[in-house]
Write an enzyme that holds these catalytic residues in place. Sequence first.
Site, short mmCIF file in Angstrom:
data_model
loop_
_atom_site.label_atom_id
_atom_site.label_comp_id
_atom_site.label_asym_id
_atom_site.label_seq_id
_atom_site.Cartn_x
_atom_site.Cartn_y
_atom_site.Cartn_z
N LYS A 175 42.27 -21.17 32.87
CA LYS A 175 41.43 -20.24 33.64
C LYS A 175 39.98 -20.53 33.27
CE LYS A 175 39.47 -16.53 32.83
NZ LYS A 175 38.25 -16.98 33.53
N GLU A 251 37.61 -20.31 19.57
CA GLU A 251 36.26 -20.83 19.29
C GLU A 251 35.30 -19.77 19.79
OE1 GLU A 251 35.71 -23.40 17.61
OE2 GLU A 251 37.49 -24.65 17.82
N CYS A 285 27.25 -22.61 21.58
CA CYS A 285 27.63 -21.76 20.44
C CYS A 285 27.22 -22.40 19.12
CB CYS A 285 29.12 -21.44 20.48
SG CYS A 285 30.11 -22.89 20.75
N GLU A 382 23.46 -13.57 18.77
CA GLU A 382 23.44 -14.92 19.34
C GLU A 382 22.48 -14.88 20.54
OE1 GLU A 382 27.31 -16.24 20.66
OE2 GLU A 382 26.88 -18.28 20.00
P1 ADP Z 1 30.33 -15.54 27.85
O1 ADP Z 1 29.51 -14.42 27.32
O2 ADP Z 1 30.01 -16.86 27.29
O3 ADP Z 1 30.50 -15.54 29.33
P2 ADP Z 1 32.98 -14.49 27.66
O4 ADP Z 1 33.79 -14.33 26.42
O5 ADP Z 1 32.64 -13.26 28.41
O6 ADP Z 1 31.71 -15.30 27.19
O7 ADP Z 1 33.68 -15.49 28.68
C1 ADP Z 1 34.40 -16.61 28.28
C2 ADP Z 1 35.66 -16.70 29.10
O8 ADP Z 1 36.41 -15.53 28.88
C3 ADP Z 1 35.43 -16.78 30.60
O9 ADP Z 1 36.40 -17.66 31.15
C4 ADP Z 1 35.71 -15.37 31.07
O10 ADP Z 1 36.19 -15.29 32.39
C5 ADP Z 1 36.80 -14.97 30.12
N1 ADP Z 1 36.97 -13.52 29.96
C6 ADP Z 1 36.03 -12.56 30.01
N2 ADP Z 1 36.58 -11.34 29.81
C7 ADP Z 1 37.92 -11.54 29.65
C8 ADP Z 1 39.04 -10.69 29.40
N3 ADP Z 1 38.92 -9.37 29.28
N4 ADP Z 1 40.27 -11.28 29.27
C9 ADP Z 1 40.41 -12.61 29.38
N5 ADP Z 1 39.39 -13.46 29.60
C10 ADP Z 1 38.16 -12.94 29.74
#
Ligand code: ADP
Length: 481
Positions: A175, A251, A285, A382
């Site tokens: 995903k 990560e 990161c 960050e």
């Molecule tokens: P960033 O702040 O770098 O966008 P996130 O952790 O929000 O970091 O996003 C990283 C990945 O996690 C993306 O693919 C995002 O769609 C996914 N993501 C965000 N929220 C959720 C969730 N509740 N469950 C699963 N995946 C998620």
Amino acid sequence: MPDTITVQPSGMLRDFLISGPGLEVRNPASDALIGSVKAFEASEVEGIIQGMKAAWGSWKAMTAKQRSVLLRKWNDLILANAEELAALVTLECGKPLGEARGEVAYAASFIEWFAEEAKRAYGQVIPPHVPGKRLATIKQPVGLTAAITPWNFPLAMITRKAGPALAAGCPMIVKPAEATPLSALALEKLAHEAGIPRDIFRVVPTMDPAGIGRLFCASPDIRKLSFTGSTRVGKLLLEQCASTVKRVSMELGGNAPFIVFDDADLDLAVEGAIASKYRNAGQTCVCANRFLVQDGIHDAFVEALSARVAGMKVGPGEEAGTEIGPIINIQGVDKVDALVRSACEAGAKAVTGGHRHIVGAHFFEPTVLTGITSEMDIFNTEIFGPVAAISRFTYEDEAIRLANDTPYGLASYMYTQDLGRAWRVMDQLEYGMVGVNDGLISTEVAPFGGVKESGLGREGASLGLDEYMEVKYVSFSGLGA
Ligand code: ADP
């Protein structure tokens, strides 16, 4: 509303865009709509998982060399399509084209590396503890795997997971981040062109990341989840994975210290700072987040760094000579702006930059701030923007204490010419990675990963394969000896 950009869908882009409603992809430089891609629903993803589960047996049964040949073809196709892939990365993620080209090569390197490593997934023969027994271990693929990946390296964060998974004999469903599905779909297309079966590697963009995340975590058929993203979402996924006792690699976020000692080579330290801080507009990161600079070199370092930073070209990633592209979205710009403003209100000084950039709403001036203290938000958050936040220190143990004063532990950097100090400080830094006189530490041949709240597990290197393999111990008795 911004205008739709006038890019004519060509090549791969044409394959991925749909005419109906779907997941909208925007160019972060202008916020213009590039188009929409198919958005997968949880029910469709469940069907795909079942297909992948059924296909696993034949992938697992192949020899490592047979899988390696297909991975090699995938690597070759990524490199053969490097220009188109780089253009897609710049289009949807915003990074300068030169950096996007670098990412394509970096992404391919994980496929090449694990195509080779798969052939060396050795077990052990263990000297027995009693006569008449023979003991051994073998390594076997964990099973169906899932990955959730971020937008800042839309190719490499996928290949770093899919390379070892597929090499080990595991199917993988990915995903990708909502902002960058195009790069991910391009990787999927090339994988299938290389002969990797459709049910062995799938990419499922979605507008429902939380729903698909829950599905991955709760599925008993998925035996391993690999996530790169924020610590907040990582913790949530860890909790959700508890229900199926799933293996995980995480990560997560970082808060990298960049320590410059009095005895550092100044030019080297400035070069390292530029590479580590301003790459991808500060949105990695492992970007240096806190500069800790010793009294005796502080002013010279600030002056030399500011001179370089003030001359950096800011603009859309596809423009020639651009060094600093956009921040991924307006929330990201707002966050950087708020951190800088609150630091300045608390006494920090912007030696260069410090404001939103006039080139567009998603741009921030490359900035150098001095006078940062450990109480400020910017020291503990960050930043994910092109802002160097500089604090000063006097003693070596003070630098180590400040560096470790964070829940994070991903990358760290130090500049010194004193070998004894380099080893001593490296030893005490609570980080998964340390760059000594080196601001660019990522490579497929070395283990990437963090300690504390920066994550679990390692990617790349020979260790990266183990993340996708189980060790099975076998004890033979009754052998008559
Ligand atoms: P960033 O702040 O770098 O966008 P996130 O952790 O929000 O970091 O996003 C990283 C990945 O996690 C993306 O693919 C995002 O769609 C996914 N993501 C965000 N929220 C959720 C969730 N509740 N469950 C699963 N995946 C998620």
